[in-house]
Design a protein around this motif. Structure first.
Motif, mmCIF file in Angstrom:
data_model
loop_
_atom_site.group_PDB
_atom_site.id
_atom_site.type_symbol
_atom_site.label_atom_id
_atom_site.label_comp_id
_atom_site.label_asym_id
_atom_site.label_seq_id
_atom_site.Cartn_x
_atom_site.Cartn_y
_atom_site.Cartn_z
ATOM 1 N N TYR A 1 -4.688 3.797 -2.696
ATOM 2 C CA TYR A 1 -3.266 3.773 -3.000
ATOM 3 C C TYR A 1 -2.477 4.457 -1.886
ATOM 4 C CZ TYR A 1 -5.031 2.796 -7.681
ATOM 5 O OH TYR A 1 -5.694 2.240 -8.756
ATOM 6 N N GLU A 2 -1.302 3.915 -1.613
ATOM 7 C CA GLU A 2 -0.425 4.541 -0.624
ATOM 8 C C GLU A 2 1.026 4.160 -0.897
ATOM 9 O OE1 GLU A 2 -0.542 1.700 3.178
ATOM 10 O OE2 GLU A 2 -2.438 2.700 2.795
ATOM 11 N N ASN A 3 1.922 4.902 -0.283
ATOM 12 C CA ASN A 3 3.359 4.648 -0.414
ATOM 13 C C ASN A 3 3.804 4.539 -1.868
ATOM 14 O OD1 ASN A 3 3.634 4.591 2.398
ATOM 15 N ND2 ASN A 3 3.097 2.435 2.471
ATOM 16 N N GLY A 4 3.262 5.401 -2.714
ATOM 17 C CA GLY A 4 3.690 5.415 -4.108
ATOM 18 C C GLY A 4 3.111 4.284 -4.931
ATOM 19 N N ILE B 1 -14.734 -4.434 0.078
ATOM 20 C CA ILE B 1 -13.313 -4.494 0.431
ATOM 21 C C ILE B 1 -12.645 -3.180 0.046
ATOM 22 C CG2 ILE B 1 -11.077 -5.544 -0.078
ATOM 23 C CD1 ILE B 1 -12.329 -8.116 -0.557
ATOM 24 N N ARG B 2 -11.808 -2.671 0.936
ATOM 25 C CA ARG B 2 -10.869 -1.609 0.562
ATOM 26 C C ARG B 2 -9.622 -2.330 0.043
ATOM 27 N NH1 ARG B 2 -9.131 2.577 4.319
ATOM 28 N NH2 ARG B 2 -8.888 3.758 2.378
ATOM 29 N N PHE B 3 -9.391 -2.199 -1.259
ATOM 30 C CA PHE B 3 -8.417 -2.990 -2.010
ATOM 31 C C PHE B 3 -7.119 -2.200 -2.114
ATOM 32 C CE2 PHE B 3 -7.267 -4.846 -6.354
ATOM 33 C CZ PHE B 3 -6.926 -6.093 -5.859
ATOM 34 N N ARG B 4 -6.152 -2.545 -1.280
ATOM 35 C CA ARG B 4 -4.935 -1.756 -1.170
ATOM 36 C C ARG B 4 -3.993 -1.999 -2.343
ATOM 37 N NH1 ARG B 4 -2.683 0.009 3.847
ATOM 38 N NH2 ARG B 4 -3.817 -1.656 4.922
ATOM 39 N N ARG B 5 -3.546 -0.911 -2.958
ATOM 40 C CA ARG B 5 -2.548 -0.974 -4.018
ATOM 41 C C ARG B 5 -1.282 -0.294 -3.494
ATOM 42 N NH1 ARG B 5 -3.332 -4.792 -6.790
ATOM 43 N NH2 ARG B 5 -4.060 -5.333 -4.717
#
Length: 314
Positions: free
Chosen positions: A126-129, A209-213
């Motif tokens: 998780y990033e950017n809130g 996979i690094r699954f970006r949220r």
């Protein structure tokens, strides 16, 4: 032939990281097909410049003639990729593939002809809130990482447990199900449910996979208004009819699966009548009788709330 397909829309924020992770795979894809869905943020130029900079002659970027939306865009890409025999990897624009994703998944499929669709696990970050959510397909700590699970077609057959970016798919399977594919069907749902029906779906517990949220993921929002719920139920009914058609057209013993589909359609019809005709006890009775075929336990409550807030309750 290993092909990666990616549909892009306004992805400049994270595209370079994803493109790097594709380019640096230990087993390079034979080709990468990228469709830009009429981005307005420079995504098309960014990808074109990336391809030129790294001399990626087997990568192709083209722009859709209009903004199709990600469902139709992926359908068209998968249809194009399936012309040649091999393995196709759907790819989102904002994740990061681990370096051995293609090598590991291709090897498993090549060794086991019974697999049409293989789904790896994902590692959410998780990033950017980015809002913390339940991520289907995250590592199951109760199972070995190299364990292959063969899911069974049951009352929850519509619930897709892995994101489409975690899939590796045989191209002949894509060709096989394409006649049943409507433009508004999501590619993960098509590939998951039809391979589940055939018994050719396998789940790998290894996270590749690094699954970006983040705050702009293209995941579906669950609307509460009546109109959107009626539309969603209509789409689910059309999808179940497509599965029924496949059972009729193809050899195999689909009796148990057909019964699941029939019960699922029964509860969908009851939900539709409830929303369109008001609160009726017979509809509620049917819904409760077949409640295990709901996509979630909140479906009925959501329908009732949508009905009440619409002012159509009778």
């Amino acid at each position: 032939m290993v092909t990666v397909v990616m549909s892009v829309y306004n992805g400049t924020r994270y595209l370079t990281e994803q493109l790097d992770s594709l380019r640096l795979q230990t087993a390079s894809p034979d080709r990468v097909l990228i469709a830009d869905d009429c981005s307005t943020d420079g995504s098309f130029d960014l990808i074109g410049e990336y391809i030129e900079k790294h001399g990626l002659d087997n990568w192709t970027i083209y722009k859709n003639s209009s903004n199709f939306g990600w469902r139709m865009s992926f359908k068209r890409l998968l249809d194009l990729a399936s012309i040649d025999d091999g393995i196709v990897f759907p790819c989102d624009q904002d994740d990061i593939w681990k370096p051995d994703k293609i090598a590991v998944m291709s090897s498993i499929i090549e060794k086991d002809p019974s697999i049409d669709v293989l789904c790896c696990a994902v590692e959410p970050f998780y990033e950017n809130g980015g809002k913390k959510v339940t991520v289907y397909g995250a590592v199951d700590n109760s199972r070995p990482l190299d364990d292959l699970e063969a899911p069974v077609f049951d009352s929850k057959f519509m619930s897709v447990r892995r994101p489409g970016c975690s899939y590796a798919v045989k191209s002949d399977f894509i060709r096989e199900i394409m006649p049943y594919w409507q433009d508004d069907f999501a590619h993960d749902g098509m590939l998951w449910r039809f391979s589940l029906l055939k018994g050719t779906l396998r789940l790998l517990n290894q996270p590749l996979i690094r699954f970006r949220r983040h705050d702009s993921n293209a995941t579906e929002m669950r609307h509460i208004d009546k109109k959107s719920r009626v539309a969603e139920i209509g789409m689910c009914l059309r999808f179940s009819k497509a599965l029924e058609e496949y059972c009729i057209d193809n050899p195999g013993d689909y009796r148990a699966s057909s019964e699941c589909i029939e019960h699922f359609e029964t509860v969908l019809d009851a939900r539709l009548h409830l929303l369109e005709g008001g609160l009726k006890l017979n509809n509620l009775g049917t819904i409760l009788k077949y409640r295990k075929y709901h996509l979630s336990n909140r479906s009925l409550l959501g329908d009732l709330k949508a009905l009440i807030t619409s002012g159509d309750s009778k």
